[in-house]
Each structure stands twice: as structure tokens, then as C-alpha cells.
Design a protein around this motif. Structure first.
Motif, short mmCIF file in Angstrom:
data_model
loop_
_atom_site.label_atom_id
_atom_site.label_comp_id
_atom_site.label_asym_id
_atom_site.label_seq_id
_atom_site.Cartn_x
_atom_site.Cartn_y
_atom_site.Cartn_z
N GLY A 1 0.40 2.12 -8.33
CA GLY A 1 0.78 1.05 -7.40
C GLY A 1 -0.21 0.84 -6.27
N SER B 1 -0.71 -2.86 -5.53
CA SER B 1 0.50 -3.41 -4.92
C SER B 1 0.62 -2.96 -3.46
N LEU B 2 0.24 -1.71 -3.19
CA LEU B 2 0.30 -1.22 -1.80
C LEU B 2 -0.71 -1.96 -0.93
N ASN C 1 -1.79 -4.98 -1.38
CA ASN C 1 -1.24 -6.31 -1.11
C ASN C 1 -0.18 -6.27 -0.03
N ARG C 2 0.66 -5.26 -0.08
CA ARG C 2 1.69 -5.10 0.94
C ARG C 2 1.07 -4.93 2.32
N ASP D 1 -9.31 -0.80 -2.63
CA ASP D 1 -8.48 -0.36 -3.73
C ASP D 1 -9.46 0.13 -4.79
N ASN E 1 4.71 6.62 -4.09
CA ASN E 1 5.10 5.21 -4.19
C ASN E 1 6.17 5.03 -5.28
N THR F 1 6.81 5.42 -0.15
CA THR F 1 6.79 3.96 -0.03
C THR F 1 7.36 3.29 -1.28
N SER F 2 7.69 2.02 -1.10
CA SER F 2 7.91 1.15 -2.24
C SER F 2 7.13 -0.13 -1.97
N ALA F 3 6.16 -0.39 -2.82
CA ALA F 3 5.38 -1.62 -2.66
C ALA F 3 6.25 -2.82 -3.00
N GLY G 1 8.87 -2.78 0.26
CA GLY G 1 8.18 -2.72 1.55
C GLY G 1 8.54 -1.49 2.37
N ILE H 1 5.98 1.08 4.52
CA ILE H 1 4.67 0.47 4.80
C ILE H 1 4.29 0.59 6.29
#
Ligand code: GDP
Length: 446
Positions: free
Chosen positions: A231, A234-235, A237-238, A273, A333, A350-352, A355, A358
Motif C-alpha cells: 500500500g 496508496s499511502l 496518495n493519502r 514511493d 497498513n 494506518t489504512s490508506a 485515512g 495518516i
């Protein structure tokens, strides 16, 4: 020094509410008199300094209704007489008025020429001029703030203080060399050595602050690492708040380092990334892996991401080995899938997707890079200043060693060289080439 009149548009190109055209030199009021018709009774030549006067400005093919202000030398930005027109902010309006100043004898100003004149007229030090550029080019609040500290002569004052102490020591050396007396000389060298050590320590504190200053100016480099599919994109992007990296559930799709920049509490962070680090037969992906390794190598902080829904395996271990020795943030994540707090030694979960975590991740990024938040010390942000201080310190170290073995006049040579190196910061001993290089970085009109 009163030089020929130079003129430029001081506001950026484009449409805006107002544009400013500035003329500086020996007699800009004479140009103003020929192209500005005041609405009131005061003639241009009678203008009080620092007061706005409304009137009609001649733009050659057209007229505009605007304002005129006169700054009287030496109490002006450049130290010369300055006239500024404020007109409507159309590019062609400003350009027409500028051309009219040229027709009336003003020359087109070069890059940074107003500020260069200010420097040559003693209105600001070279470091302060660089602070102006840092403020204009500042990409984060913190850079603008650091630029303002430079501009307001904070560093210059510290450097001048060091220089003045060195000068006193040099004067003492000269007296001892001219009138040598053995017993006194021994005592003098002891005191001199102590004083030099004190000054060297103060310079060391300054050069050490370049660590923070550099991160403020260039941004903190953050490498987001982890095996494929944990992820990372995705992180990223968050953190960025928009979709920049390509997210896919096919392992190995993030083949290139993707860069994005965010500000955390006014400071700049460059996020990378990295490609999924894993054994790969795929040529393009292997190139990506090499690139990831080089990013990790140069990163200030590494974010190590694992997947909460999967067991940690050897592949995670290999990535972790790569980031050893770096300031590290361990992220677990995908906690929206499964989450067992007892099983993890993560710094943040976390959860991308949702959110969660974050904000805490941002908080940790700041802390790992700058330590706890506190009042900013005066820090160096310019490599040029760091370099000059480092050289000054080297000369002091040589002088301190020389105190053990060498005669006073030889010690004096290094003390003088330390003084000279410091003078490059304020501008006293900066070469013409250095000065040219600094002002070439400015825009026209500043
Ligand atoms: P990368 O290879 O490490 O860059 O991983 P990606 O960001 O491309 O994500 C891989 C897959 O995991 C995609 O299908 C994402 O939608 C998914 N994913 C990423 N983060 C999370 C998360 O926090 N929760 C869940 N449920 N899925 C996620």
C-alpha cells in the motif's frame, strides 16, 4: 553612489489588480515629471517622499489613472532616488508605461539590479540580499521565515560579531609582533588560543544548524519502502491528498520512484514511493529496484510499510535490512482489513483506504526529521554561508594548533584568513564573480 536611471516592472507577469513599475537612479523624478500628471495641485518635483499621489500615467499609446510615490535617497530600497508607479494590473498596461520610462532615458534593469545597487550602496549585506531571494523563491512557510531571518541581518550580525572579535585578536597579535617581550608573549599565546577555541565553538554551533537549514530549503527526502502491494502508493496518495501514484493490485506495478511534495507544519517534505523491492527477472522492474536503493540511500527518513493482513516474511525482512541505519518509521497498513495491536511493533498503524493513522504518520515524519517542535534557532539555509563558515573554522583550527609551535605572526595569518572567509558572507571580501552569481539568480524588477 548615484547611477543612471534603471526601470523595470516589479510585479510578476500576468493579469492582476495592480502592477508596479519602478525607476531607481540619479533623477527618476525628472522622468516622472514628464509622464505623470498629478490630479492635485502638487507638481511632481514638489512631491513629498513616501506619499502616494493620484494622477494620470502616460503609457505612450494610452494613459492610465494610477498612483505615484517617491522614495528619497538614501532612505530607499536601493539607497538612490526611486519613483514607483502603480497602474492597472494588465501586462500591456505595465509594459506600455515601462516603455515610456525607456523613451525618457531610463535603462532596462538587469536581474536583481535594484538589490545589487542596495548592496553596493551599503543598504544591506550580501547575506541579506540572499535572504530576499530566499523569501521570493521560498517554497514553504519555513523557507520564507528562514529567508526573512537572513534578510533582517540576523546571520550578518552574528558574523560581524565574530569578525570584530577576530579583529581585536589580530590587533593584539600585531602589537606583540612589533614589541616582543618573551614572558608576556607566552601568556598572550595562551589567552589567544583560548579565545580562538571559543570562537571556533561558536562557529561549530552555526555550521551544525545547516543540517536543519538544508532540510528547510531543499525539503526532507522521505523514501516510502516496503515489499510490493503493501500500500505504498496508496499511502503516498493519502499523504499528498490527491491521486498521483498509480495504484494497482498487481504486485510490482510501481516501477518508478514517484515524487510528490507536501508541507507539514510549514516545512517541505519530498515523498518518494520506491518501486516494490523484490527479486525480479523483469528488466524494467530491476532498474526500478536499483533506483529505489539509491533513493533510500539519500533519504533523510524511511517509511517502512508492511501489510496488516499478511504475516511478515523474508521479503519484508530484506526491505528492512535496506533501510537500517536511517531514521525509520514503521507503518502497518491496511488495518481496515485486520488489526491486532498486540502483534505489532509499528510506530503507526494506518489504512490508506479510510485515512486512519495518516495524521499521526505526518506528525512522526516531522518529529523524525526535526525533533520536537520548539522555537527555531537561527539556522543556516545557504550552502555558500555554510561553506564560508566551515573554511573560517578550518583556519581557526590551524591557528589554534599553531599556538603550540609557531611564532605569533604566523598564527596571525590564519586568523586573518578566518576573518576573510567570514567576510564572504557579509560581502566585504566576496569576489565580483560571487556577487554576479548571486544577483543572476534574482528576477528582473527586484
Ligand atoms: P504498493 O505496491 O505498495 O504501492 O501498493 P498499492 O498502493 O498499489 O496497493 C496495493 C493494493 O492494496 C491496491 O489494491 C490498494 O487498493 C490496496 N490497499 C492499499 N492500502 C490499503 C489499505 O489501507 N486498506 C485496504 N483494504 N487496501 C489497501
Amino acid at each position: 553612489m548615484m547611477e543612471e536611471n534603471i526601470a523595470a516592472i516589479a510585479t510578476p507577469p500576468g493579469k492582476g489588480g495592480v502592477a508596479i513599475i519602478r525607476i531607481s537612479g540619479k533623477n527618476p523624478l525628472e522622468i516622472a515629471e514628464k509622464m505623470f500628471t498629478p490630479s492635485g495641485k502638487t507638481a511632481v518635483k514638489q512631491f513629498e517622499p513616501y506619499r502616494m499621489y493620484p494622477g494620470t500615467i502616460d503609457g505612450g499609446a494610452f494613459s492610465d489613472y494610477g498612483l505615484c510615490v517617491y522614495f528619497k535617497a538614501p532612505a530607499s530600497y536601493t539607497g538612490e532616488d526611486i519613483v514607483e508607479f502603480q497602474c492597472h494590473g494588465g501586462e500591456n498596461v505595465a509594459r506600455g508605461i515601462l516603455k515610456q520610462t525607456f523613451r525618457l532615458g531610463a535603462k532596462s534593469a538587469g536581474k536583481g539590479e535594484f538589490t545589487k545597487r542596495a548592496f553596493l550602496n551599503g543598504k544591506l549585506s550580501l547575506a541579506s540580499a540572499e535572504g530576499v531571494a530566499d523569501m521570493i523563491n521560498g517554497e514553504s512557510e519555513a523557507e520564507v521565515k528562514a529567508g526573512y531571518l537572513l534578510y533582517s541581518e540576523k546571520l550578518t550580525a552574528t558574523v560581524r560579531d565574530l569578525q570584530s572579535e577576530l579583529k581585536t585578536l589580530l590587533a593584539g597579535i600585531d602589537v606583540s609582533v612589533d614589541y616582543p617581550e618573551e614572558d608576556i608573549e607566552e601568556q598572550h599565546v595562551k589567552e589567544l588560543s583560548l579565545a580562538l577555541k571559543g570562537l571556533s565553538n561558536r562557529i561549530t554551533v552555526l555550521t551544525a544548524s545547516y543540517g536543519v537549514g538544508k532540510k528547510i530549503k531543499s525539503g526532507v527526502t522521505v523514501a516510502i519502502c516496503g515489499k510490493p502491494n503493501t500500500g505504498k502508493s496508496s499511502l503516498l496518495n493519502r499523504l499528498l491528498g490527491y491521486d498521483k501514484a498509480i495504484v494497482s493490485n498487481v504486485a510490482g506495478t510501481t516501477r518508478d520512484a514517484v515524487e510528490g511534495t507536501i508541507e507539514i507544519d510549514g516545512r517541505k517534505f519530498n515523498l518518494y514511493d520506491t518501486a516494490g523491492v523484490r527479486e525480479s527477472g523483469d528488466k524494467i522492474e530491476s532498474i526500478g529496484i536499483e533506483r529505489a536503493q539509491s533513493i533510500i540511500h539519500s533519504a533523510d527518513v524511511a517509511v517502512f510499510v508492511t501489510d496488516a493482513s499478511e504475516k511478515i516474511d523474508e521479503e519484508d525482512g530484506r526491505v528492512l535490512d535496506m533501510v537500517q541505519g536511517k531514521p525509520l518509521i514503521k507503518v502497518v497498513n491496511k488495518i481496515d482489513l485486520t488489526y491486532d495491536e498486540t502483534e505489532t511493533d509499528a510506530d503507526v498503524c494506518t489504512s490508506a483506504v479510510t485515512g486512519e493513522g495518516i495524521l499521526k504518520l505526518k506528525e512522526l515524519l516531522y518529529e523524525k526529521s526535526f525533533g520536537a517542535r520548539g522555537e527555531d534557532a537561527a539556522f543556516l539555509i545557504e550552502e555558500r554561508h555554510y561553506d564560508a563558515l566551515r573554511r573560517a573554522n578550518e583556519h581557526l583550527q590551524t591557528a589554534i594548533m599553531a599556538c603550540e609551535t609557531q611564532p605569533l605572526d604566523l598564527i596571525g595569518i590564519d586568523v586573518k584568513e578566518a576573518w576573510d572567509a567570514l567576510g564572504e558572507i557579509t560581502g566585504e571580501t566576496a569576489t565580483e564573480a560571487i556577487i554576479e552569481e548571486i544577483f543572476a539568480k534574482f528576477c528582473v524588477g527586484k
